[in-house]
Design an enzyme around this catalytic site. Structure first.
Site, PDB file in Angstrom:
ATOM      1  N   ASN A  28       0.813  -1.193  -0.015  1.00 46.67           N
ATOM      2  CA  ASN A  28      -0.017   0.287  -0.058  1.00 46.67           C
ATOM      3  C   ASN A  28       0.881   1.284   0.162  1.00 46.67           C
ATOM      4  OD1 ASN A  28       0.389  -1.133   2.918  1.00 46.67           O
ATOM      5  ND2 ASN A  28      -0.072   1.128   3.433  1.00 46.67           N
ATOM      6  N   SER A  29       2.199   1.303   0.259  1.00 46.44           N
ATOM      7  CA  SER A  29       2.865   2.360   0.385  1.00 46.44           C
ATOM      8  C   SER A  29       4.419   2.171  -0.128  1.00 46.44           C
ATOM      9  CB  SER A  29       2.837   2.998   1.616  1.00 46.44           C
ATOM     10  OG  SER A  29       3.572   2.325   2.723  1.00 46.44           O
ATOM     11  N   GLY A  30       5.102   3.374  -0.535  1.00 44.87           N
ATOM     12  CA  GLY A  30       6.481   3.342  -0.852  1.00 44.87           C
ATOM     13  C   GLY A  30       6.884   2.136  -1.765  1.00 44.87           C
ATOM     14  N   GLY A  32       6.780  -0.889  -2.047  1.00 46.32           N
ATOM     15  CA  GLY A  32       5.604  -2.089  -2.107  1.00 46.32           C
ATOM     16  C   GLY A  32       4.740  -1.318  -3.316  1.00 46.32           C
ATOM     17  N   SER A 156      18.486  -4.596   3.056  1.00 52.32           N
ATOM     18  CA  SER A 156      18.896  -3.165   3.356  1.00 52.32           C
ATOM     19  C   SER A 156      20.397  -3.015   3.371  1.00 52.32           C
ATOM     20  CB  SER A 156      18.188  -2.526   4.431  1.00 52.32           C
ATOM     21  OG  SER A 156      18.635  -1.331   4.819  1.00 52.32           O
ATOM     22  N   TYR A 181      17.099  -3.435  13.873  1.00 50.81           N
ATOM     23  CA  TYR A 181      16.828  -3.502  12.667  1.00 50.81           C
ATOM     24  C   TYR A 181      17.933  -4.165  11.678  1.00 50.81           C
ATOM     25  CZ  TYR A 181      15.515  -1.504   8.007  1.00 50.81           C
ATOM     26  OH  TYR A 181      15.013  -1.239   6.518  1.00 50.81           O
TER      27      TYR A 181
HETATM   28  N1  LIG Z   1      12.938   3.388   2.050  1.00 49.29           N
HETATM   29  C1  LIG Z   1      14.366   3.121   2.439  1.00 49.29           C
HETATM   30  O1  LIG Z   1      14.997   3.774   2.294  1.00 49.29           O
HETATM   31  C2  LIG Z   1      14.702   1.615   2.608  1.00 49.29           C
HETATM   32  C3  LIG Z   1      15.852   1.213   2.510  1.00 49.29           C
HETATM   33  C4  LIG Z   1      16.405   0.100   2.909  1.00 49.29           C
HETATM   34  C5  LIG Z   1      15.251  -1.103   3.231  1.00 49.29           C
HETATM   35  N2  LIG Z   1      14.137  -0.733   2.825  1.00 49.29           N
HETATM   36  C6  LIG Z   1      12.955  -1.565   2.850  1.00 49.29           C
HETATM   37  O2  LIG Z   1      12.161  -1.509   2.057  1.00 49.29           O
HETATM   38  C7  LIG Z   1      10.939  -2.235   2.524  1.00 49.29           C
HETATM   39  C8  LIG Z   1       9.648  -1.413   2.391  1.00 49.29           C
HETATM   40  O3  LIG Z   1      10.071   0.030   3.073  1.00 49.29           O
HETATM   41  P1  LIG Z   1       9.303   1.347   2.487  1.00 49.29           P
HETATM   42  O4  LIG Z   1      10.586   2.176   2.594  1.00 49.29           O
HETATM   43  O5  LIG Z   1       8.555   1.175   1.334  1.00 49.29           O
HETATM   44  O6  LIG Z   1       8.429   1.825   3.872  1.00 49.29           O
HETATM   45  P2  LIG Z   1       6.828   2.136   3.827  1.00 49.29           P
HETATM   46  O7  LIG Z   1       6.548   3.041   3.182  1.00 49.29           O
HETATM   47  O8  LIG Z   1       6.614   2.433   5.330  1.00 49.29           O
HETATM   48  O9  LIG Z   1       6.460   0.748   3.471  1.00 49.29           O
HETATM   49  C9  LIG Z   1       6.419  -0.348   4.559  1.00 49.29           C
HETATM   50  C10 LIG Z   1       5.335  -1.317   4.326  1.00 49.29           C
HETATM   51  O10 LIG Z   1       5.299  -2.369   5.304  1.00 49.29           O
HETATM   52  C11 LIG Z   1       4.055  -2.664   5.716  1.00 49.29           C
HETATM   53  N3  LIG Z   1       4.173  -3.340   7.161  1.00 49.29           N
HETATM   54  C12 LIG Z   1       4.551  -2.553   8.085  1.00 49.29           C
HETATM   55  N4  LIG Z   1       4.464  -3.525   9.246  1.00 49.29           N
HETATM   56  C13 LIG Z   1       3.552  -4.372   8.919  1.00 49.29           C
HETATM   57  C14 LIG Z   1       2.973  -5.572   9.108  1.00 49.29           C
HETATM   58  N5  LIG Z   1       2.902  -5.669  10.382  1.00 49.29           N
HETATM   59  N6  LIG Z   1       2.039  -6.571   8.416  1.00 49.29           N
HETATM   60  C15 LIG Z   1       2.186  -6.160   7.058  1.00 49.29           C
HETATM   61  N7  LIG Z   1       2.778  -5.056   6.592  1.00 49.29           N
HETATM   62  C16 LIG Z   1       3.351  -4.280   7.271  1.00 49.29           C
HETATM   63  C17 LIG Z   1       3.243  -1.142   5.917  1.00 49.29           C
HETATM   64  O11 LIG Z   1       1.967  -1.139   5.924  1.00 49.29           O
HETATM   65  P3  LIG Z   1       1.292   0.044   6.689  1.00 49.29           P
HETATM   66  O12 LIG Z   1       1.149   1.208   5.806  1.00 49.29           O
HETATM   67  O13 LIG Z   1       0.035  -0.389   6.827  1.00 49.29           O
HETATM   68  O14 LIG Z   1       2.351   0.586   7.867  1.00 49.29           O
HETATM   69  C18 LIG Z   1       3.846  -0.695   4.629  1.00 49.29           C
HETATM   70  O15 LIG Z   1       3.045  -1.063   3.546  1.00 49.29           O
HETATM   71  C19 LIG Z   1      11.270  -2.628   4.024  1.00 49.29           C
HETATM   72  O16 LIG Z   1      11.205  -3.955   4.039  1.00 49.29           O
HETATM   73  C20 LIG Z   1      11.995  -1.735   4.516  1.00 49.29           C
HETATM   74  O17 LIG Z   1      13.090  -2.327   5.290  1.00 49.29           O
HETATM   75  C21 LIG Z   1      13.536   0.783   2.785  1.00 49.29           C
END
Ligand SMILES: NC(=O)c1ccc[n+]([C@@H]2O[C@H](COP(=O)([O-])OP(=O)(O)OC[C@H]3O[C@@H](n4cnc5c(N)ncnc54)[C@H](OP(=O)(O)O)[C@@H]3O)[C@@H](O)[C@H]2O)c1
Length: 324
Positions: A28-30, A32, A156, A181
């Site tokens: 739903n966000s980011g 994903g 990450s 983390y």
């Molecule tokens: N952004 C970066 O710079 C970065 C860097 C390295 C790795 N990552 C990795 O990328 C992945 C996606 O993160 P993002 O950056 O896109 O952040 P994000 O926008 O916060 O997305 C995180 C997603 O995970 C979901 N989530 C959290 N807790 C959950 C649960 N208990 N059950 C099911 N879904 C859950 C969130 O749902 P809700 O919206 O309902 O909270 C949201 O859809 C993560 O694994 C993160 O560790 C991101």
């Protein structure tokens, strides 16, 4: 090691996905969300697997308004509850008779200490154990789907900030949120490489691959208000994101590459090609030494199986289920 062939690769370069079924967690966000949108643009059916049906439906509507022929279905999946993971897997298997790509993307980052409904440290529980269980439960579907199928798990650069602390996996003795983390993201890699070794050993058509998005401006750095992340941290994160981060659409490219490019092998890891892997087009990258350690991976595999009650019977293409 980096593959020159990936230079300049974009979502437009993805092969046609018509007929394929893809599961994206945290769709739903980011990252994903952009992963889901790109798959929809290429004709896949995407199962939008999210903990909030409201947020999932909002994302679905947004994608459908941008991609007129998008094929999406919304499914509730809360990775912090092992029973909910089983319910999702069972619902998915009753609705779909194939699974081409499982994208283990959802995650939480550096929250104050808390635990999942099953008592696991939140980051280890959601980022690793939730996806470990989900993968085990969907493995039969992946293996039985014709052609090559893939399990892509999001890690990450932060995998380098933590070790697997087998004496205190749930960080009950001392909690450092960054190290915890790092532990969860290292676990994502150890799991991917061990899973791929096991799949290869039986000549499976399913491969396991890892990716990371560099630094992408998403809600992740903001934190979750429900988790009590401070407003100061959210403000600092927003400023840093504006200066350094790439867009979530660019951050999704290593995952999309790992999921669909033709020169991907099991056990590969993809991230951005720029300085310190913060941004840039997707390329093959290398993770730290611990992530490739077989003994650590096997130990993590065994304890993850015990904690979740999921046993991967890869040779027989089944995952045995029992509650933890
Ligand atoms: N952004 C970066 O710079 C970065 C860097 C390295 C790795 N990552 C990795 O990328 C992945 C996606 O993160 P993002 O950056 O896109 O952040 P994000 O926008 O916060 O997305 C995180 C997603 O995970 C979901 N989530 C959290 N807790 C959950 C649960 N208990 N059950 C099911 N879904 C859950 C969130 O749902 P809700 O919206 O309902 O909270 C949201 O859809 C993560 O694994 C993160 O560790 C991101």
């Amino acid at each position: 090691m980096p593959s020159a062939s990936s230079n300049g690769w974009t979502a437009d370069d993805m092969p046609n996905q018509t007929g394929n079924v893809v599961v994206v967690t945290g769709a739903n966000s980011g990252i994903g969300y952009d992963t889901t949108k790109a798959f929809a643009q290429k004709g896949a059916h995407v199962a939008v697997a999210c903990r909030s049906p409201e947020r999932a439906n909002r994302a679905r509507q947004k994608i459908e308004s941008a991609v007129s022929d998008a094929s999406l279905s919304v499914h509730e999946l809360d990775l912090r509850n092992q029973v909910a993971v089983r319910q999702f897997a069972s619902e998915f298997k009753s609705e779909f008779d194939r699974l081409d790509v499982l994208v283990n993307n959802a995650g939480v980052m550096v929250p104050p200490y808390s635990t999942t409904d099953d008592g696991f440290e939140l980051q280890f529980g959601v980022n690793h154990l939730g996806h470990f269980a989900l993968t085990g439960l969907l493995l039969e579907e992946l293996i039985e789907t014709d052609g090559e199928t893939r399990i892509v798990t999001q890690s990450s650069v932060a995998h380098d900030y933590g070790d697997i602390d087998f004496d205190d996996l749930h960080r009950e003795q001392s909690y450092n949120r960054t190290e915890a983390y790092g532990q969860s993201k290292l676990a994502n890699l150890l799991f991917t490489y061990e899973l791929d070794r096991r799949l290869r050993a039986v000549g499976s058509n399913t491969i396991a691959v890892a990716s990371h998005p560099g630094w992408s401006a998403t809600g992740l750095q903001d934190g979750d208000t429900e988790l009590g992340v401070s407003s100061v941290r959210r403000t600092v994160a927003r400023i840093a994101n504006t200066v350094f981060a790439q867009s979530p659409a660019d951050g999704a490219l290593p995952t999309l590459y790992a999921s669909t490019a033709t020169d991907v092998d099991g056990g590969h890891y993809f991230g951005p090609s720029g300085i310190m892997e913060i941004r840039g087009s997707p390329t093959r990258v290398v993770s730290n030494e611990t992530s490739y350690d077989h003994k650590t991976a096997q130990q993590l595999w065994e304890i993850s199986g015990k904690l979740t009650g999921i046993t991967f019977e890869i040779g027989e293409a089944t995952a045995t289920q029992s509650l933890p």
